[in-house]
Enzyme design. Structure first.
Site, PDB file in Angstrom:
ATOM      1  N   SER A  48      11.235   2.311   2.439  1.00  0.00           N
ATOM      2  CA  SER A  48      10.069   2.775   3.159  1.00  0.00           C
ATOM      3  C   SER A  48       9.613   2.021   4.220  1.00  0.00           C
ATOM      4  O   SER A  48       8.762   2.187   4.992  1.00  0.00           O
ATOM      5  CB  SER A  48       9.166   3.198   2.215  1.00  0.00           C
ATOM      6  OG  SER A  48       9.073   4.325   1.320  1.00  0.00           O
ATOM      7  N   SER A  64       8.580   5.327   4.585  1.00  0.00           N
ATOM      8  CA  SER A  64       7.494   5.862   4.713  1.00  0.00           C
ATOM      9  C   SER A  64       6.335   5.148   5.536  1.00  0.00           C
ATOM     10  O   SER A  64       5.075   5.545   5.857  1.00  0.00           O
ATOM     11  CB  SER A  64       6.691   6.218   3.364  1.00  0.00           C
ATOM     12  OG  SER A  64       6.415   5.127   2.686  1.00  0.00           O
ATOM     13  N   LYS A 123      -1.134   0.191   6.360  1.00  0.00           N
ATOM     14  CA  LYS A 123      -0.626   1.501   5.862  1.00  0.00           C
ATOM     15  C   LYS A 123      -1.867   2.169   4.930  1.00  0.00           C
ATOM     16  O   LYS A 123      -2.404   1.618   4.150  1.00  0.00           O
ATOM     17  CB  LYS A 123       0.591   1.009   5.040  1.00  0.00           C
ATOM     18  CG  LYS A 123       1.424   2.440   4.496  1.00  0.00           C
ATOM     19  CD  LYS A 123       2.648   1.955   3.753  1.00  0.00           C
ATOM     20  CE  LYS A 123       3.445   3.284   3.579  1.00  0.00           C
ATOM     21  NZ  LYS A 123       4.653   3.099   2.665  1.00  0.00           N
TER      22      LYS A 123
END
Length: 500
Positions: free
Chosen positions: A182, A158, A83
């Protein structure tokens, strides 16, 4: 001996087993994953920075170590997608922020270094919203990431890029982080698995608000067992995180246990189920699918009762503490470069400035009472099952749901109530795929367990995953790779870059 499937679609454990038997090389796996990215990423925009040369070099080195008879790490030769909130040496870390568009770290952060030391091969960075604020993966640096099951829909966030990368076969493992869902939300939307561990299990060595238990990193994969394998590497002792309790250099948990999940008898469990935790704004379509899924699972479960912990004040607690976190970490960006900061981050900083010390003190006090109510609930319940997300995936142009079944949302994160209910209490929670919603998109179940009983949550999830795989109405299906190959470039779609 040739394998019967594209190596890019193998689970981490299956790929690792084949490599141990010398039926698959790390180089072959790396090449298959690279080919998959090149074939379909134009359609979904998940892997926004790439190091394919480094991946191939690492794979060659991994194969050489194996040929030389050297000990192999737990993640030997496995590509991993990282990420864009974690540093990988030589690749940009932008946090989805225009302010950091040109930021290229020279070293790995602790999480990536640990994965690399265990034999994993970072292949690139996955997209996330600016500073991971929000559950729609869009930003002004890299644009939008689309749901691979419907390119007009939101992939969640996210950790949306990580979830899409897994669903599309870019890598068997990916990193995620979770404050209010997320990694759980995108896992649910993309038909993969995301695990938020108890706070402190995965050390947060650079967390600014070190003593405020909210955001944590966690593993993402296509199976529960793969999440457990990845967690066994991520859950290492580290004194830099005040919530990673250590005695004589060891944690209260043995990280190796996460890779060796015990069997659990679902019929012997006391299971609580709730559509909404008593407060979350869950749409009717989600409630309907959840009830139908529970009906299909009922013959395999033990004692099941409607009920959830008392979540009084959940919205207030999360709103205040989240705003305090954003105020502590992002206020200077809003003050110094307001034109380079998006609306979600700006709104959170403004909200934080609107709270008084009394508001924060009250929220902390509420959180203490909330935590105790959750412990009392789990005295009489082993596992709690809920939907993972309040709404089905929507048009990705919509930054967040402003209304749910005609009722206005309180904020851009209010629709994540099913996820932050567990965040506030610090309990482990996992999302696993469970059928398709009314639009044919993946639906996720959330499984929540006792605090620091992470191995049990993983073990129960693995049992449910096995049951679901045998039910034709719920078994997961991969996205249509051929259709993604033929799809137009997402970057050509109107609104690909969000407005500020």
């Amino acid at each position: 001996m040739p394998i019967a499937t594209d190596p890019a679609d193998l689970s981490a454990i299956d790929a690792r087993r084949l490599m141990a038997r010398r039926q698959l090389s790390a180089g072959e796996l790396a090449k298959a994953c690279i080919a998959r990215v090149k074939a379909v990423d134009h359609a979904v925009n998940a892997l926004i920075a790439r190091d394919f040369d480094g991946l191939l070099d690492g794979a060659r080195a991994a194969d050489a170590r194996q040929a030389a008879g050297a000990p192999l790490g737990a993640l030997h030769g496995l590509p991993v997608a990282i990420k864009d909130m974690n540093d990988v040496a030589g690749l940009p870390t932008t946090f989805g922020s225009e302010i950091f568009r040109d930021n290229v770290p020279s070293s790995d952060d602790a999480l990536v270094a640990g994965l690399r030391a265990a034999g994993a091969l970072p292949m690139g960075k996955t997209n996330n919203p600016e500073w991971s604020a929000g559950a729609n993966t869009r930003n002004r640096v890299y644009g939008t990431t689309a749901n691979p099951y419907d390119l007009t829909r939101n992939c969640g966030g996210s950790s949306g890029g990580s979830a899409v990368a897994l669903a599309c076969g870019y890598a068997p493992l990916a990193s995620g982080s979770d404050l209010g869902g997320s990694l759980r939300t995108p896992a649910a939307y993309c038909g993969v698995v995301g695990f938020r561990p108890s706070f402190g299990v995965v050390p947060g060595t650079s967390r600014v608000t070190g003593l405020l238990p909210q955001s944590t990193s966690g593993p993402m994969a296509r199976t529960v067992a793969d999440c457990g394998l990845m967690l066994s590497v991520m859950a290492q002792p580290d004194r830099r995180d005040p919530f990673t309790t250590m005695v004589d250099g060891r944690t209260a948990w043995d990280p190796a246990d996460f890779a060796l999940l015990p069997r659990r008898d679902l019929g012997a469990l006391r299971i609580g189920v709730s559509e909404d935790f008593g407060f979350a704004p869950v749409e009717s379509a989600t409630r309907h699918h959840f009830r139908a899924a529970l009906a299909s699972l009922a013959p395999f479960l033990g004692k099941v009762e409607e009920g959830a912990p008392d979540c009084t004040d959940a919205d207030r607690i999360f709103a205040v503490l989240r705003a305090v976190m954003f105020l502590s970490t992002h206020a200077r960006f809003v003050d110094e470069t307001p034109d380079l900061v998006g609306s979600n981050v700006t709104a959170n900083v403004a909200e934080g400035r609107g709270y008084s010390a009394a508001d924060v003190a009250q929220a902390l006090s509420m959180q203490g009472a909330y935590h105790r109510r959750w412990q009392a609930f789990f005295d009489t319940c082993d596992i709690l099952i809920t939907p993972a997300v309040t709404v089905t995936p929507r048009d990705w142009h919509e930054m967040y749901p402003t209304e749910i079944d005609g009722l206005p949302a309180q904020s851009y994160y209010h629709w994540l109530g099913l996820a932050y209910a567990a965040t506030i209490a610090g309990h482990p929670a996992i999302t696993i795929p469970c059928g398709r919603d009314e639009n044919g998109l993946p639906f996720g179940l959330q499984i929540v367990g006792r605090r620091h009983d992470d191995a049990a949550v993983l073990a129960v999830a693995a049992e449910l995953e096995s049951v679901i795989a045998g039910l034709s109405d719920l078994a997961p299906r991969a996205p249509d790779i051929a259709a993604l190959r033929a799809a137009p470039s997402l970057s050509d779609a109107p609104g690909f870059f969000p407005e500020r």
